[in-house]
Design a protein around this motif. Structure first.
Motif, PDB file in Angstrom:
ATOM      1  N   SER A   1      -8.482  -1.036   2.585  1.00  0.00           N
ATOM      2  CA  SER A   1      -8.890  -0.284   3.476  1.00  0.00           C
ATOM      3  C   SER A   1      -9.622  -1.334   4.875  1.00  0.00           C
ATOM      4  O   SER A   1      -9.665  -0.808   6.159  1.00  0.00           O
ATOM      5  CB  SER A   1      -9.607   0.723   3.027  1.00  0.00           C
ATOM      6  OG  SER A   1     -10.888   0.187   2.638  1.00  0.00           O
ATOM      7  N   ASN A   2      -9.920  -2.597   4.142  1.00  0.00           N
ATOM      8  CA  ASN A   2     -10.065  -3.142   5.128  1.00  0.00           C
ATOM      9  C   ASN A   2      -9.238  -3.914   6.261  1.00  0.00           C
ATOM     10  O   ASN A   2      -9.222  -3.654   7.796  1.00  0.00           O
ATOM     11  CB  ASN A   2     -10.764  -4.675   4.713  1.00  0.00           C
ATOM     12  CG  ASN A   2     -11.883  -4.337   4.521  1.00  0.00           C
ATOM     13  OD1 ASN A   2     -12.701  -3.778   4.404  1.00  0.00           O
ATOM     14  ND2 ASN A   2     -12.223  -4.985   2.569  1.00  0.00           N
TER      15      ASN A   2
ATOM     16  N   PHE B   1      -1.561   0.871   7.937  1.00  0.00           N
ATOM     17  CA  PHE B   1      -2.302   2.074   7.075  1.00  0.00           C
ATOM     18  C   PHE B   1      -2.566   3.063   7.010  1.00  0.00           C
ATOM     19  O   PHE B   1      -3.265   3.592   5.749  1.00  0.00           O
ATOM     20  CB  PHE B   1      -3.216   0.171   6.312  1.00  0.00           C
ATOM     21  CG  PHE B   1      -2.723  -0.771   6.168  1.00  0.00           C
ATOM     22  CD1 PHE B   1      -2.799  -1.265   5.412  1.00  0.00           C
ATOM     23  CD2 PHE B   1      -2.730  -1.745   7.800  1.00  0.00           C
ATOM     24  CE1 PHE B   1      -2.243  -2.547   4.939  1.00  0.00           C
ATOM     25  CE2 PHE B   1      -2.570  -2.928   7.727  1.00  0.00           C
ATOM     26  CZ  PHE B   1      -1.837  -3.812   5.919  1.00  0.00           C
ATOM     27  N   HIS B   2      -2.812   3.910   7.580  1.00  0.00           N
ATOM     28  CA  HIS B   2      -3.452   4.938   7.843  1.00  0.00           C
ATOM     29  C   HIS B   2      -2.677   6.729   7.439  1.00  0.00           C
ATOM     30  O   HIS B   2      -3.539   7.307   6.487  1.00  0.00           O
ATOM     31  CB  HIS B   2      -3.203   5.443   9.171  1.00  0.00           C
ATOM     32  CG  HIS B   2      -1.711   5.948   9.851  1.00  0.00           C
ATOM     33  ND1 HIS B   2      -1.385   4.827   9.965  1.00  0.00           N
ATOM     34  CD2 HIS B   2      -1.386   6.837  10.120  1.00  0.00           C
ATOM     35  CE1 HIS B   2       0.295   5.387  10.570  1.00  0.00           C
ATOM     36  NE2 HIS B   2       0.102   6.696  10.718  1.00  0.00           N
ATOM     37  N   ASP B   3      -1.886   6.477   6.881  1.00  0.00           N
ATOM     38  CA  ASP B   3      -0.916   7.202   6.115  1.00  0.00           C
ATOM     39  C   ASP B   3      -0.458   7.412   4.895  1.00  0.00           C
ATOM     40  O   ASP B   3       0.492   8.466   4.508  1.00  0.00           O
ATOM     41  CB  ASP B   3      -1.062   8.371   7.267  1.00  0.00           C
ATOM     42  CG  ASP B   3      -1.261   9.657   6.389  1.00  0.00           C
ATOM     43  OD1 ASP B   3      -1.769  10.522   5.159  1.00  0.00           O
ATOM     44  OD2 ASP B   3      -1.198  10.637   7.267  1.00  0.00           O
TER      45      ASP B   3
ATOM     46  N   ILE C   1      -6.124   0.692  -2.711  1.00  0.00           N
ATOM     47  CA  ILE C   1      -6.823   1.190  -1.493  1.00  0.00           C
ATOM     48  C   ILE C   1      -7.709   1.357  -0.799  1.00  0.00           C
ATOM     49  O   ILE C   1      -8.019   0.600   0.419  1.00  0.00           O
ATOM     50  CB  ILE C   1      -7.418   3.092  -1.882  1.00  0.00           C
ATOM     51  CG1 ILE C   1      -5.491   3.379  -2.777  1.00  0.00           C
ATOM     52  CG2 ILE C   1      -7.808   3.789  -0.539  1.00  0.00           C
ATOM     53  CD1 ILE C   1      -5.710   4.701  -3.118  1.00  0.00           C
ATOM     54  N   HIS C   2      -8.882   0.840  -1.686  1.00  0.00           N
ATOM     55  CA  HIS C   2     -10.574   0.232  -1.419  1.00  0.00           C
ATOM     56  C   HIS C   2     -10.351  -1.354  -0.710  1.00  0.00           C
ATOM     57  O   HIS C   2     -10.180  -1.261   0.847  1.00  0.00           O
ATOM     58  CB  HIS C   2     -11.806  -0.036  -2.247  1.00  0.00           C
ATOM     59  CG  HIS C   2     -11.733   1.258  -2.861  1.00  0.00           C
ATOM     60  ND1 HIS C   2     -12.880   2.002  -3.797  1.00  0.00           N
ATOM     61  CD2 HIS C   2     -11.693   2.593  -1.644  1.00  0.00           C
ATOM     62  CE1 HIS C   2     -12.419   3.646  -4.234  1.00  0.00           C
ATOM     63  NE2 HIS C   2     -12.488   3.714  -2.799  1.00  0.00           N
TER      64      HIS C   2
ATOM     65  N   ASN D   1      -6.984  -1.587   7.344  1.00  0.00           N
ATOM     66  CA  ASN D   1      -6.374  -0.207   8.203  1.00  0.00           C
ATOM     67  C   ASN D   1      -7.977  -0.028   8.980  1.00  0.00           C
ATOM     68  O   ASN D   1      -6.953   0.583  10.392  1.00  0.00           O
ATOM     69  CB  ASN D   1      -6.921   1.202   7.249  1.00  0.00           C
ATOM     70  CG  ASN D   1      -6.639   2.441   7.903  1.00  0.00           C
ATOM     71  OD1 ASN D   1      -6.405   2.667   8.434  1.00  0.00           O
ATOM     72  ND2 ASN D   1      -7.356   3.831   7.888  1.00  0.00           N
ATOM     73  N   LYS D   2      -8.425  -0.567   9.243  1.00  0.00           N
ATOM     74  CA  LYS D   2      -9.737  -1.028  10.191  1.00  0.00           C
ATOM     75  C   LYS D   2      -9.116  -1.530  11.184  1.00  0.00           C
ATOM     76  O   LYS D   2      -9.645  -1.288  12.733  1.00  0.00           O
ATOM     77  CB  LYS D   2     -11.194  -1.352  10.159  1.00  0.00           C
ATOM     78  CG  LYS D   2     -12.122  -0.637   9.158  1.00  0.00           C
ATOM     79  CD  LYS D   2     -13.085  -1.212   8.292  1.00  0.00           C
ATOM     80  CE  LYS D   2     -13.782  -0.843   6.873  1.00  0.00           C
ATOM     81  NZ  LYS D   2     -14.783  -2.256   6.725  1.00  0.00           N
TER      82      LYS D   2
ATOM     83  N   GLN E   1      -7.058   2.938  -6.715  1.00  0.00           N
ATOM     84  CA  GLN E   1      -8.486   2.405  -6.271  1.00  0.00           C
ATOM     85  C   GLN E   1      -8.938   1.450  -5.451  1.00  0.00           C
ATOM     86  O   GLN E   1      -9.513   1.516  -5.061  1.00  0.00           O
ATOM     87  CB  GLN E   1      -9.791   3.378  -7.458  1.00  0.00           C
ATOM     88  CG  GLN E   1      -9.256   4.929  -7.088  1.00  0.00           C
ATOM     89  CD  GLN E   1     -10.256   5.371  -8.297  1.00  0.00           C
ATOM     90  OE1 GLN E   1     -11.132   4.139  -9.330  1.00  0.00           O
ATOM     91  NE2 GLN E   1     -10.431   7.068  -8.259  1.00  0.00           N
TER      92      GLN E   1
ATOM     93  N   LEU F   1       0.682  -0.704  -0.166  1.00  0.00           N
ATOM     94  CA  LEU F   1      -0.116  -0.158  -0.303  1.00  0.00           C
ATOM     95  C   LEU F   1       0.770   0.818   0.243  1.00  0.00           C
ATOM     96  O   LEU F   1       0.575   2.069  -0.331  1.00  0.00           O
ATOM     97  CB  LEU F   1      -0.799   0.181   1.599  1.00  0.00           C
ATOM     98  CG  LEU F   1      -2.104   1.281   1.217  1.00  0.00           C
ATOM     99  CD1 LEU F   1      -2.862   1.359   0.174  1.00  0.00           C
ATOM    100  CD2 LEU F   1      -2.550   1.726   2.814  1.00  0.00           C
TER     101      LEU F   1
END
Lengths: 119, 517
Positions: free
Chosen positions: B152-153, B161-163, B148-149, B155-156, B145, B103
């Motif tokens: 993003s799972n 993964f945040h920035d 990233i999508h 990142n929760k 995209q 990522l």
């Protein structure tokens, strides 16, 4: 060779000495000790005594290695840009003629890293 | 009343001709040279743009249709993955660090590729490559995209993964992929096509995507596998574009050959240096390994790449000159890179660890001539020290290569125990490179590389602290301030995997899913 470009292509270097707030860059690697993956980069005032570099600054960087305590600077040899180089411990790095971005290699014969693996 | 049509539906070829080439025109208010100012300065001579053959003949309407179909499938899988806590199905939480690397290091490059192909498409006077570049540009922004999508799972639930966007422009090791693309993007459109379209997307792409996507499949990460599949059919088109572009340049004029060859040599080496990160990921970061880096190199570069260069030989193109060095390097670079991240693990946005005994045995078996001789003693020592509470973190910044920006961790071609030092003098300044390959690139265009934004030098210049930082105050801790500037949270995003929040949380959550207490 010149850069193939649309227009005149002249830019100033990003890392000239004037940008380092009175310091100069010096790189030091320790041969046969690849536990330290790459040579280190230091930004030091030219007034730094070479003895301080060896006994404090390098000691801080390399001290984790069990061989470091066995290093004898009276028998260690140095390379500057790959050529033999002899420092005077009582002088400063400026007096020794070390220039911005010079690279030194410390060689400590007899010390060959963890189990002789050059690590 | 039925309409009477004179002609049946257009065939694919006719439709493509009408909807691409038929839309082009010669400008009259402005000269073509002014409209396409980047078409000639690189020295590539094109006599007839209509000779460009687009093997896919894809038109915009069918592009939309195919991609929309793929998106629907992808997002259905991603939803299912999120709803079913798919992240708990992976082999081991160490795996998550491989996708953090993806990522932060790869996905932003997809976005830069999107911009680069848009620019190349704008700058080619020929409509064939223009349309192909437009579609690749759209593919690349979709890839950014969807990646990233998909990620993003994670990142929760996990750190690091945040920035990624903020980090790409700051963090020391991310300057390696970033500078690679910046170098390509700041050249002309033809060099971009050889750099990214041919070298990266054709010669090296399997070494990037197959390891990550197979790695995801082997380690139970269905979200990543799915975006891999979704991107795969696009990659086939990208490879074809890269190959078509090089053949077109070579067929148009014999004077193009030396320019093209120089770019192939340069960009093969630049790309292979970036892939060091992938090698490390394969050999160290996947709990369930797919194959070794060396095996991947042999299959995808030596065999497949060898066949490709065999085909190109009829144009006079030679295999990139770095191949000899690469054949030596394949035994070493993954171990050297992991050793680097392990010791600079305080400043990385993912966790590091030492391999277990079993994993070291696997490495010995895969690297019989190098692992035990050069790396095992070092790794065992580090592991034993960590067990005693003396985990090794280097406290000093490394010297970097002026071209690839990787710390000077690579060894001499004839001596894997000796760091390779190369230097050049240019206009009174010294410049250091990690290899003959990088030195050659520097010496060819020094003006380009003297501007390099080298993270270590920038830190020493005081450019990598949050605004308002006063480095002269008593007890100033530069590393802490640099991490703050990176948006990297010390103790959460960095350091060893052992004892990390990721490790604890994963164990707890998986325990909840599989146990009763």
């Amino acid at each position: 060779m010149a850069v193939t470009a649309l227009k005149d292509y002249q830019f100033s270097p990003a890392d000239t000495q004037d940008k380092f707030h009175g310091g100069q860059l010096l790189y030091v690697g320790w041969d046969d000790h690849l536990m330290f993956c790459a040579p280190f980069a230091y930004c030091l005032p030219p007034t730094t005594p070479f003895s301080e570099l060896c006994n404090k600054i390098l000691a801080n960087s390399f001290g984790y290695h069990p061989d470091w305590s066995k290093v004898d600077f009276s028998t260690a040899t140095w390379l500057k840009s790959g050529q033999p180089w002899q420092p005077d411990m009582s002088k400063t790095i400026g007096e020794l003629g070390l220039k911005h971005k010079d690279v030194l290699r410390l060689k400590t014969p007899g010390l060959t890293g963890i189990n002789g693996s050059r690590s | 009343m039925d309409m009477q049509t004179n002609k049946k539906k257009l065939g694919l070829k006719e439709k493509y001709a009408h909807m691409t080439r038929g839309l082009d025109w010669e400008t009259s208010y402005q000269s073509m040279d002014k409209v396409f100012p980047q078409a000639t300065f690189e020295g590539i001579k094109i006599h007839d743009w209509d000779k460009w053959e687009d093997p896919f003949r894809l038109t915009m309407d069918s592009y939309w249709k195919y991609q929309a179909e793929k998106e629907r499938k992808l997002y259905a899988v991603l939803d299912a993955f999120a709803q079913n806590n798919g992240h708990l199905g992976i082999t081991d939480a160490r795996y998550i660090n491989a996708i953090k690397l993806f990522l932060t290091g790869i996905s932003p490059l997809e976005y830069v590729a999107h911009r680069g192909f848009a620019a190349a498409g704008r700058n080619f006077p020929g409509v064939g490559p223009r349309v192909a570049c437009l579609m690749q540009s759209l593919d690349e922004v979709r890839h950014a995209q969807t990646q990233i999508h998909a990620l993003s799972n994670y990142n929760k639930h996990y750190d690091g993964f945040h920035d990624f966007k903020h980090m790409l422009e700051r963090v020391w090791y991310l300057s390696v992929p970033k500078s690679f693309f910046d170098d390509a993007f700041s050249s002309g459109p033809f060099e971009w096509m050889i750099a990214i379209g041919f070298s990266f997307e054709y010669v090296l792409t399997n070494l990037l995507f197959v390891p990550f996507m197979s790695g995801a499949a082997y380690n139970g990460d269905m979200a990543t596998v799915t975006f891999g599949f979704s991107a795969q059919s696009d990659e086939a088109r990208h490879m074809t574009l890269g190959l078509e572009c090089i053949k077109f340049m070579l067929e148009q004029d014999p004077d193009n050959l030396p320019i093209v060859q120089k770019w192939i040599d340069k960009w093969a080496w630049r790309g292979i240096r970036v892939l060091t990160l992938v090698g490390m990921m394969m050999d160290y970061m996947l709990p369930k390994r797919v194959m070794s880096w060396k095996e991947a190199w042999e299959i995808y570069f030596e065999q497949n790449g060898g066949a490709l260069f065999g085909d190109l030989a009829r144009y006079g193109v030679k295999v990139p000159e770095c191949i000899t060095q690469c054949t030596i390097d394949k035994e070493h670079i993954s171990h050297q890179a992991w050793a680097t991240f392990y010791q600079y693990g305080g400043a990385a946005a993912f966790h590091t660890w030492m391999p277990t005994d079993d994993e070291m045995d696997w490495l010995s078996a895969k690297y019989p001539t190098s692992f035990d001789k050069y790396y095992r003693a070092r790794f065992t020592y580090w592991r034993d020290e960590a067990a005693k509470g003396n985990r090794f973190y280097t406290n000093t910044l490394p010297m970097l290569c002026q071209v690839c920006q990787i710390p000077m961790l690579f060894t001499e071609p004839d001596d894997p125990g000796q760091i390779c030092y190369r230097e050049s003098d240019y206009e009174g300044e010294k410049y250091h490179t990690c290899s003959d390959g990088c030195k050659k690139i520097f010496d060819d265009e020094p003006q380009k590389y003297i501007q390099a934004w080298l993270p270590v030098h920038q830190i020493y210049q005081g450019n990598c602290f949050p605004e308002g930082t006063d480095p002269t105050v008593e007890g100033f801790n530069p590393l802490a301030k640099v991490l703050e500037w990176y948006h990297l949270e010390h103790g959460k995003d960095n350091l060893d995997f052992e004892g990390s929040r990721d490790q604890k949380n994963f164990d707890t959550w998986r325990g909840l899913a599989t146990k009763n207490t």
